[in-house]
Design a protein around this motif. Structure first.
Motif, PDB file in Angstrom:
ATOM      1  N   GLN A  21      -5.988   2.439  10.799  1.00  0.00           N
ATOM      2  CA  GLN A  21      -5.019   3.278  11.511  1.00  0.00           C
ATOM      3  C   GLN A  21      -3.601   2.738  11.375  1.00  0.00           C
ATOM      4  O   GLN A  21      -2.650   3.504  11.230  1.00  0.00           O
ATOM      5  N   ALA A  22      -3.453   1.414  11.418  1.00  0.00           N
ATOM      6  CA  ALA A  22      -2.128   0.814  11.255  1.00  0.00           C
ATOM      7  C   ALA A  22      -1.592   1.079   9.854  1.00  0.00           C
ATOM      8  O   ALA A  22      -0.412   1.417   9.682  1.00  0.00           O
ATOM      9  N   ALA A  23      -2.454   0.942   8.846  1.00  0.00           N
ATOM     10  CA  ALA A  23      -2.046   1.196   7.469  1.00  0.00           C
ATOM     11  C   ALA A  23      -1.623   2.647   7.296  1.00  0.00           C
ATOM     12  O   ALA A  23      -0.584   2.933   6.688  1.00  0.00           O
ATOM     13  N   GLN A  24      -2.387   3.564   7.853  1.00  0.00           N
ATOM     14  CA  GLN A  24      -2.060   4.981   7.743  1.00  0.00           C
ATOM     15  C   GLN A  24      -0.741   5.286   8.446  1.00  0.00           C
ATOM     16  O   GLN A  24       0.094   6.025   7.912  1.00  0.00           O
ATOM     17  N   ALA A  25      -0.519   4.709   9.605  1.00  0.00           N
ATOM     18  CA  ALA A  25       0.725   4.935  10.355  1.00  0.00           C
ATOM     19  C   ALA A  25       1.944   4.427   9.581  1.00  0.00           C
ATOM     20  O   ALA A  25       3.033   4.987   9.690  1.00  0.00           O
ATOM     21  N   ALA A  26       1.757   3.364   8.793  1.00  0.00           N
ATOM     22  CA  ALA A  26       2.853   2.788   8.018  1.00  0.00           C
ATOM     23  C   ALA A  26       2.965   3.397   6.620  1.00  0.00           C
ATOM     24  O   ALA A  26       3.891   3.080   5.881  1.00  0.00           O
ATOM     25  N   GLY A  27       2.007   4.239   6.253  1.00  0.00           N
ATOM     26  CA  GLY A  27       2.033   4.853   4.930  1.00  0.00           C
ATOM     27  C   GLY A  27       1.545   3.923   3.829  1.00  0.00           C
ATOM     28  O   GLY A  27       1.994   4.014   2.694  1.00  0.00           O
ATOM     29  N   LEU A  28       0.626   3.037   4.176  1.00  0.00           N
ATOM     30  CA  LEU A  28       0.095   2.063   3.226  1.00  0.00           C
ATOM     31  C   LEU A  28      -1.420   2.144   3.161  1.00  0.00           C
ATOM     32  O   LEU A  28      -2.038   2.887   3.916  1.00  0.00           O
ATOM     33  N   THR A  29      -1.994   1.343   2.291  1.00  0.00           N
ATOM     34  CA  THR A  29      -3.450   1.218   2.231  1.00  0.00           C
ATOM     35  C   THR A  29      -3.872  -0.032   3.000  1.00  0.00           C
ATOM     36  O   THR A  29      -3.057  -0.930   3.231  1.00  0.00           O
ATOM     37  N   ARG A  30      -5.146  -0.088   3.354  1.00  0.00           N
ATOM     38  CA  ARG A  30      -5.662  -1.293   4.019  1.00  0.00           C
ATOM     39  C   ARG A  30      -5.520  -2.509   3.113  1.00  0.00           C
ATOM     40  O   ARG A  30      -5.207  -3.605   3.565  1.00  0.00           O
ATOM     41  N   LYS A  31      -5.734  -2.303   1.829  1.00  0.00           N
ATOM     42  CA  LYS A  31      -5.613  -3.406   0.865  1.00  0.00           C
ATOM     43  C   LYS A  31      -4.190  -3.965   0.861  1.00  0.00           C
ATOM     44  O   LYS A  31      -4.000  -5.187   0.821  1.00  0.00           O
ATOM     45  N   ALA A  32      -3.192  -3.096   0.915  1.00  0.00           N
ATOM     46  CA  ALA A  32      -1.792  -3.547   0.935  1.00  0.00           C
ATOM     47  C   ALA A  32      -1.504  -4.354   2.200  1.00  0.00           C
ATOM     48  O   ALA A  32      -0.834  -5.384   2.146  1.00  0.00           O
ATOM     49  N   VAL A  33      -2.024  -3.914   3.343  1.00  0.00           N
ATOM     50  CA  VAL A  33      -1.813  -4.638   4.599  1.00  0.00           C
ATOM     51  C   VAL A  33      -2.407  -6.036   4.490  1.00  0.00           C
ATOM     52  O   VAL A  33      -1.765  -7.029   4.855  1.00  0.00           O
ATOM     53  N   ARG A  34      -3.623  -6.140   3.975  1.00  0.00           N
ATOM     54  CA  ARG A  34      -4.255  -7.458   3.814  1.00  0.00           C
ATOM     55  C   ARG A  34      -3.451  -8.338   2.855  1.00  0.00           C
ATOM     56  O   ARG A  34      -3.288  -9.536   3.071  1.00  0.00           O
ATOM     57  N   ARG A  35      -2.946  -7.731   1.788  1.00  0.00           N
ATOM     58  CA  ARG A  35      -2.165  -8.473   0.796  1.00  0.00           C
ATOM     59  C   ARG A  35      -0.873  -9.003   1.421  1.00  0.00           C
ATOM     60  O   ARG A  35      -0.505 -10.156   1.209  1.00  0.00           O
ATOM     61  N   TYR A  36      -0.177  -8.173   2.206  1.00  0.00           N
ATOM     62  CA  TYR A  36       1.068  -8.611   2.843  1.00  0.00           C
ATOM     63  C   TYR A  36       0.793  -9.730   3.842  1.00  0.00           C
ATOM     64  O   TYR A  36       1.580 -10.654   3.976  1.00  0.00           O
ATOM     65  N   GLU A  37      -0.323  -9.654   4.533  1.00  0.00           N
ATOM     66  CA  GLU A  37      -0.690 -10.715   5.467  1.00  0.00           C
ATOM     67  C   GLU A  37      -0.975 -12.012   4.702  1.00  0.00           C
ATOM     68  O   GLU A  37      -0.525 -13.089   5.096  1.00  0.00           O
ATOM     69  N   ALA A  38      -1.692 -11.920   3.589  1.00  0.00           N
ATOM     70  CA  ALA A  38      -2.025 -13.098   2.787  1.00  0.00           C
ATOM     71  C   ALA A  38      -0.770 -13.739   2.188  1.00  0.00           C
ATOM     72  O   ALA A  38      -0.693 -14.965   2.073  1.00  0.00           O
ATOM     73  N   LYS A  39       0.222 -12.915   1.819  1.00  0.00           N
ATOM     74  CA  LYS A  39       1.470 -13.413   1.242  1.00  0.00           C
ATOM     75  C   LYS A  39       2.423 -13.975   2.296  1.00  0.00           C
ATOM     76  O   LYS A  39       3.420 -14.576   1.958  1.00  0.00           O
ATOM     77  N   GLY A  40       2.134 -13.734   3.573  1.00  0.00           N
ATOM     78  CA  GLY A  40       2.998 -14.239   4.636  1.00  0.00           C
ATOM     79  C   GLY A  40       4.104 -13.285   5.047  1.00  0.00           C
ATOM     80  O   GLY A  40       4.977 -13.651   5.826  1.00  0.00           O
ATOM     81  N   LEU A  41       4.102 -12.064   4.518  1.00  0.00           N
ATOM     82  CA  LEU A  41       5.103 -11.080   4.920  1.00  0.00           C
ATOM     83  C   LEU A  41       4.812 -10.518   6.301  1.00  0.00           C
ATOM     84  O   LEU A  41       5.706 -10.033   6.983  1.00  0.00           O
ATOM     85  N   LEU A  42       3.579 -10.581   6.697  1.00  0.00           N
ATOM     86  CA  LEU A  42       3.110 -10.081   7.981  1.00  0.00           C
ATOM     87  C   LEU A  42       2.410 -11.238   8.684  1.00  0.00           C
ATOM     88  O   LEU A  42       1.616 -11.934   8.059  1.00  0.00           O
TER      89      LEU A  42
END
Length: 117
Positions: free
Chosen positions: A21-42
């Protein structure tokens, strides 16, 4: 779960969203959210008792910002032919040379690492 460092949410109210739901609200995929978290952006997501990632409104706003930043100037809402892209280009050059403000260099480095993904 395999997530030994996961934080179990104790103060997450009903306004927290699971990753989909968070990914959809931001216009992203779940994979992108996980990737940004892993990279330290989130920042690392809070976790539910079952181990699911939970995101609040501030996280969704940050994800939306990252999506817009990755999309570049075309998604910034300025009119074609305006002088803003030229100003932005000079600001990026100043930041890259180290003559701009320090936060600009840090943000630029993060955005460049995201574009490489």
């Amino acid at each position: 779960m395999g997530q030994a460092s996961a934080t179990v949410s104790s103060g997450c109210s009903s306004s927290c969203l699971p990753i989909g739901q968070a990914a959809q609200a931001a216009g992203l995929t779940r994979k992108a959210v996980r990737r940004y978290e892993a990279k330290g952006l989130l920042p690392p997501a809070e976790r539910s008792a079952a181990g699911y990632r939970l995101y609040d409104e501030a996280d969704v706003e940050l994800l939306s910002f990252i999506r817009r930043a990755r999309a570049g100037p075309a998604s910034g809402g300025h009119q074609p032919g305006s002088h803003r892209p030229q100003q932005r280009k000079h600001a990026v050059r100043r930041s890259a040379r180290g003559t701009g403000p320090a936060p600009g260099r840090a943000v630029l480095a993060l955005l460049m690492s995201v574009k490489e993904l």
